[in-house]
Write an enzyme that holds these catalytic residues in place. Sequence first.
Site, PDB file in Angstrom:
ATOM      1  N   TRP A 145       0.846  -1.194   0.000  1.00  0.00           N
ATOM      2  CA  TRP A 145       0.000   0.000   0.000  1.00  0.00           C
ATOM      3  C   TRP A 145       0.880   1.242   0.000  1.00  0.00           C
ATOM      4  CZ3 TRP A 145      -4.567  -1.104  -1.492  1.00  0.00           C
ATOM      5  CH2 TRP A 145      -5.555  -0.117  -1.504  1.00  0.00           C
ATOM      6  N   GLU A 204      -3.264   8.372  -1.998  1.00  0.00           N
ATOM      7  CA  GLU A 204      -2.465   7.173  -1.757  1.00  0.00           C
ATOM      8  C   GLU A 204      -1.561   6.820  -2.925  1.00  0.00           C
ATOM      9  OE1 GLU A 204      -6.105   4.514  -0.777  1.00  0.00           O
ATOM     10  OE2 GLU A 204      -5.072   4.766   1.127  1.00  0.00           O
ATOM     11  N   GLU A 205      -1.175   7.826  -3.688  1.00  0.00           N
ATOM     12  CA  GLU A 205      -0.428   7.533  -4.918  1.00  0.00           C
ATOM     13  C   GLU A 205       0.969   8.118  -4.955  1.00  0.00           C
ATOM     14  OE1 GLU A 205      -4.210   7.227  -7.977  1.00  0.00           O
ATOM     15  OE2 GLU A 205      -3.167   9.136  -7.742  1.00  0.00           O
ATOM     16  N   GLU A 431     -18.451   6.250  -5.235  1.00  0.00           N
ATOM     17  CA  GLU A 431     -17.261   7.109  -5.217  1.00  0.00           C
ATOM     18  C   GLU A 431     -17.256   8.054  -6.419  1.00  0.00           C
ATOM     19  OE1 GLU A 431     -13.228   5.541  -6.364  1.00  0.00           O
ATOM     20  OE2 GLU A 431     -12.826   5.868  -4.239  1.00  0.00           O
TER      21      GLU A 431
HETATM   22  C1  NOJ Z   1      -6.200   2.671  -4.454  1.00  0.00           C
HETATM   23  C2  NOJ Z   1      -6.168   4.053  -3.932  1.00  0.00           C
HETATM   24  O1  NOJ Z   1      -6.982   4.159  -2.851  1.00  0.00           O
HETATM   25  C3  NOJ Z   1      -6.551   5.022  -5.004  1.00  0.00           C
HETATM   26  O2  NOJ Z   1      -6.563   6.316  -4.509  1.00  0.00           O
HETATM   27  C4  NOJ Z   1      -5.578   4.887  -6.107  1.00  0.00           C
HETATM   28  O3  NOJ Z   1      -5.901   5.763  -7.145  1.00  0.00           O
HETATM   29  C5  NOJ Z   1      -5.539   3.470  -6.599  1.00  0.00           C
HETATM   30  N1  NOJ Z   1      -5.286   2.550  -5.521  1.00  0.00           N
HETATM   31  C6  NOJ Z   1      -4.496   3.288  -7.688  1.00  0.00           C
HETATM   32  O4  NOJ Z   1      -3.223   3.556  -7.175  1.00  0.00           O
HETATM   33  C1  NOJ Z   2      -9.373   5.872  -2.501  1.00  0.00           C
HETATM   34  C2  NOJ Z   2      -9.146   7.294  -2.169  1.00  0.00           C
HETATM   35  O1  NOJ Z   2      -8.229   7.825  -3.101  1.00  0.00           O
HETATM   36  C3  NOJ Z   2      -8.643   7.454  -0.769  1.00  0.00           C
HETATM   37  O2  NOJ Z   2      -8.537   8.832  -0.479  1.00  0.00           O
HETATM   38  C4  NOJ Z   2      -9.584   6.810   0.210  1.00  0.00           C
HETATM   39  O3  NOJ Z   2      -9.043   6.898   1.493  1.00  0.00           O
HETATM   40  C5  NOJ Z   2      -9.830   5.365  -0.152  1.00  0.00           C
HETATM   41  N1  NOJ Z   2     -10.194   5.222  -1.532  1.00  0.00           N
HETATM   42  C6  NOJ Z   2     -10.936   4.759   0.688  1.00  0.00           C
HETATM   43  O4  NOJ Z   2     -12.137   5.437   0.463  1.00  0.00           O
END
Ligand code: NOJ
Ligand code: NOJ
Length: 622
Positions: A145, A204-205, A431
């Site tokens: 992650w 999260e990227e 979402e």
């Molecule tokens: C899951 C993350 O929560 C999301 O924000 C991200 O765009 C994708 N993985 C791809 O990296």
């Molecule tokens: C992907 C989003 O980019 C992230 O901000 C979020 O925490 C997770 N999904 C869970 O909703």
Amino acid sequence: MYSTRLLSSLAAFAAGVAADWPQDVSVDSFVATEHGIALQGALANIGPNGSQVPGAGAGFVVASPSKVNPNYFYTWSRDSALTLKTLVDEFLFGSKALQTYIEDYIHAQAVLQTVTNPSGSLLGSGLGLGEPKFNVDGTRFNGNWGRPQRDGPALRAIAIIEYSNWLISQGQSDKVKNVIWPIIQNDLSYVGQYWNSTGFDLWEETSGSSFFTTQNQYRSLVEGSTLASVLGVPCTGCSEAPNVLCFLQSYWNGEYMVANTNLQTTSRSGIDANTVLGPISVFDVDAACDSPSLQPCHSRVLANFKVFVDTFRDPSLYPINAGLPATSGVAVGRYPEDVYYNGNPWYLITLGAAEFLYDAAAQWSRQGFVTVDPTSLGFFNDLYPNVTVGTYKRCKKSDPFRKIVDAARTYADSFVAIVQTYTPSNGTLSEQFLKTAPGTPLSANALTWSFASFVTMAQRRAGQFPPSWVPTNTTVPVPGSCVASSTPGVYAPATAAGAPNVTQGCTSNVMFVVNATTYYGENVYLTGNTTDLGSWNLDNAQPMLASNYTGERPEWFVTVAMTAGEPVTYGYVRQENCGQPWIWEQLAQNRTLVVPACGNSTAVRLQTDDAWTGPTGQSGNC
Ligand code: NOJ
Ligand code: NOJ
């Protein structure tokens, strides 16, 4: 404009929730009904009684009930804290029944802080607090992650402080001081120690420094320091607030806030919803527009808002925005270069844009004037054509001040109308919604954060504002030059709130190495009988790395911090590329080892030298 599509989808919406609704459902009645649906939708995703999330522990907020494509059946620190902040707001505005959710959350977080995870542990250096997500029963998640994420502790502190301030107003200072403050102090310690270290952004990227994170970190330290002085306790970390504030100013590039900085490399513009969601999460209706906390009504923040929204007006980016006038709201998403699910508008961001405008309008109304400066002129011109630089005071009914405030609220409503258009008849919020007609909902369904964002938008639209926090005097001035510093934190389990009395774990790094010839697309995982190896649950096995893999030596490895002295049973498994069943090793006996005694170094203290024993995989050619 959007009227035809709007009317037909409104009819559908009305049919789903109230058969006798008129066809031309106004934004007013949409908001009134959806506010309740959204609140219930969020609560249904919280354990232990949430109807959509069986298995979630008490006080754990699940991101979405979706378990596949995508699997959001986890509890994220960020989503949870933002949702709880929303619930505390609702509680303060009168929904007393929410108190049990808040109390459950506080208890759950006290325990969660002590859970050792792939980011680290609580004791010692607090690193475990930067872990972004956990299983819904509060156990660690071992998968790959983007970690650590440093907004979580700040957001959690902010949510819990708001409730603590209410408890104090009810004469419950002792409870705050003895039970709750230790949780907050851990989080503020983390902020004070790591605000200047890079980490993953809210999406999260990307790993670097992130505007949203810095802005919330600043808020948490200011509020923490105020609370600590009320309680008469020291606040470790809080003295970093001026340094964080100084750093916050550095994201501005003269035109907009560059959302992520200090990155290794980037091909992005830096235009990102990050910089719109930040100002709304630190919103204080009483704060001055020139406050360096960068409120929605700050001229740079307004200019940034225009740059952000206008980016998504481009119909080649979001075809569903084609034909919408430049003065009306559009569907907006994370950032223009987004490829996640092909890059689409998000409900929580489009609602965030509306909330942003209600916030700014409320701040102008509160102070009784609007200042238009060269930086914000473009933003104001969209609201009030031909407006010029100057300060407009509230005086009579038809003055420019009122026209600007009214236009901002009308502009906000037009973002809500976009969401209304793409909300299905039962009112659930996913979402994302598709960037091309017909704007079908997609990605995670019933997203808790989407629901929470609807509730906060509806609160602001109705003139409900959370308690103020920005210091009215300049207790925290922006230092003349920024200092990159760090205060070592103090970390202890919040036992009075229910945390287990963990002691400083003595861990040793074990490097698991296995030679396993794999085909391209196949992965190898480590599993075993301890929680750090996922307790034989393959969903929580440790992903291994192939960066040393060569033709001569097909090496897979992973280093895991393990409890010293512990006897461990472990083995390796292959994950195939097309969803075929996992392949286990075939051994007469499980592999075993005993974790060596710990020293004071982070060195690897034991390295295995294993060879895969069992069947090999076959590409599914998917
Ligand atoms: C899951 C993350 O929560 C999301 O924000 C991200 O765009 C994708 N993985 C791809 O990296
Ligand atoms: C992907 C989003 O980019 C992230 O901000 C979020 O925490 C997770 N999904 C869970 O909703």
